[in-house]
Design an enzyme around this catalytic site. Structure first.
Site, short mmCIF file in Angstrom:
data_model
loop_
_atom_site.label_atom_id
_atom_site.label_comp_id
_atom_site.label_asym_id
_atom_site.label_seq_id
_atom_site.Cartn_x
_atom_site.Cartn_y
_atom_site.Cartn_z
N CYS A 130 -3.98 -8.01 7.41
CA CYS A 130 -4.95 -8.36 6.37
C CYS A 130 -5.23 -9.86 6.30
CB CYS A 130 -4.47 -7.85 5.02
SG CYS A 130 -2.77 -8.28 4.61
N HIS A 243 -6.51 -11.60 -1.24
CA HIS A 243 -5.75 -12.65 -0.56
C HIS A 243 -6.58 -13.93 -0.49
CE1 HIS A 243 -2.82 -9.75 0.34
NE2 HIS A 243 -2.89 -9.68 1.66
#
EC number: 1.2.1.11
Length: 340
Positions: A130, A243
């Site tokens: 990710c 994130h």
């Protein structure tokens, strides 16, 4: 004519997002099967306006199915992905199991779409980590213009990167702080995550880095350019989803911040929000549910001849996992299968 699609791990965070995104992007699905472990057998999940019941991954026959999106972790993937691939079903795997296999393409469609053509060696395509996925979306258009020599990245990664257990831990620890009688404890993280940050994601390696940091190095080289030097510090932060990354880039050629801003505005998958004023940047809470990789704080690095700093934010359950997997399926369809 559309595709026969399997989603393995359909009851998890990423599996559910895969189903949402397949529906949102109107992926041409003729038939869909949702799979889970035996303990979740019969659990209902949503696909658009339909409700589907999960089937048993252990006994499912992949023969005749076109594409399988796997979100079940490396252990089950090792057992079931080769079975699916051998049946003629192309596996798009979200785990780390195949990312570093030279016979398996590691694909971010905005960055290296033609890499999907290498799927046939094992009938498997890997989805990157990710934190890597959103970073390379921002780096590739800049690399094409000025050639990147070195990247220094610090990540601020949400607890959803640890799955449902990470989300539950942040929630329960936060409640326990305000109600100390709860006496909550968890073994998901080595230290408290609520109101804290933890500079430790995945296991430690011999050189002192963590495996998450190593992944960013190895995957960036495989996806963009093996000659790029990357050093990373990966940190878990008390954010539920999204994130963030502070990225310092050194180029071979000079790249002005204004030109970099223009390049990124035109780059696929990128959304530039970069105003030099209070709130003129994107934070994780604002990216949740969005497809884009958001880029802010684009500025020259005065300590380097050819340096830039950028701030990159994305929904890790989407671009960092489920969205990228669906985009790979779309790319595979457009370049190879050509049914939709």
């Amino acid at each position: 004519m559309g595709y026969k699609v399997v989603v393995a791990g359909a009851t998890g965070n990423v599996g559910r997002e895969m189903l949402n995104i397949l529906a949102e992007r109107h992926f041409p699905v003729d038939e869909i099967a949702v799979l889970a472990s035996r303990k979740s057998l019969g659990t209902e999940v949503s696909f658009g306006d339909k409700t589907l019941k999960t089937q048993d991954l252990d006994t499912f026959d992949f023969t005749g199915w076109d594409i399988a999106l796997f979100a079940v972790g490396s252990g089950p993937t090792k057992k079931y992905a080769p079975k699916a691939a051998a049946s003629g079903c192309v596996v798009i795997d979200n785990s780390s199991l195949y990312r570093y296999d030279p016979d398996v393409p590691l694909v971010v469609p905005e960055v290296n779409p033609d890499a999907v053509l290498g799927y046939a060696k094992k009938n498997i395509i890997a989805n990157p980590n990710c934190s890597t996925a959103q970073m390379v979306v921002a780096l590739k258009p800049l690399h094409d213009r000025a050639k990147i020599k070195r990247v220094v990245v610090s990540t601020y990664q949400s607890v959803s990167g640890s799955g449902k257990a990470g989300i539950d831990t942040l929630w329960d620890e936060t409640k326990a702080i305000y109600n100390p009688t709860d006496n909550y404890s968890s073994d998901v993280y080595p230290k408290q995550i609520a109101f804290n940050v933890i500079p430790h994601i995945d296991v430690f390696l011999e050189d002192g880095s963590t495996k998450e940091e190593w992944k960013m190095v190895a995957e960036t080289k495989k996806i963009i350019d093996k000659n790029i030097k990357v050093t990373a510090t990966c940190v878990r932060v008390p954010v539920f989803v999204g994130h963030s990354e502070a990225i310092n880039i050194e180029f071979e050629d000079f790249l002005d911040e204004a030109e970099a801003r223009d390049i990124l505005r035109e780059a696929p998958g990128c959304m530039v929000i970069d105003k030099r004023e209070d709130g003129g940047y994107v934070t994780p809470i604002e990216c949740v549910g969005d497809f884009a990789t958001f880029i802010s704080r684009i500025r020259q690095d005065s300590t380097l001849d050819n340096g830039l700093n950028i701030w990159v934010v994305s929904d890790n359950l989407r671009k960092g996992a489920a969205l990228n997997a669906v985009q790979i399926a779309e790319t595979l369809g457009a370049k190879v299968l050509k049914k939709g």
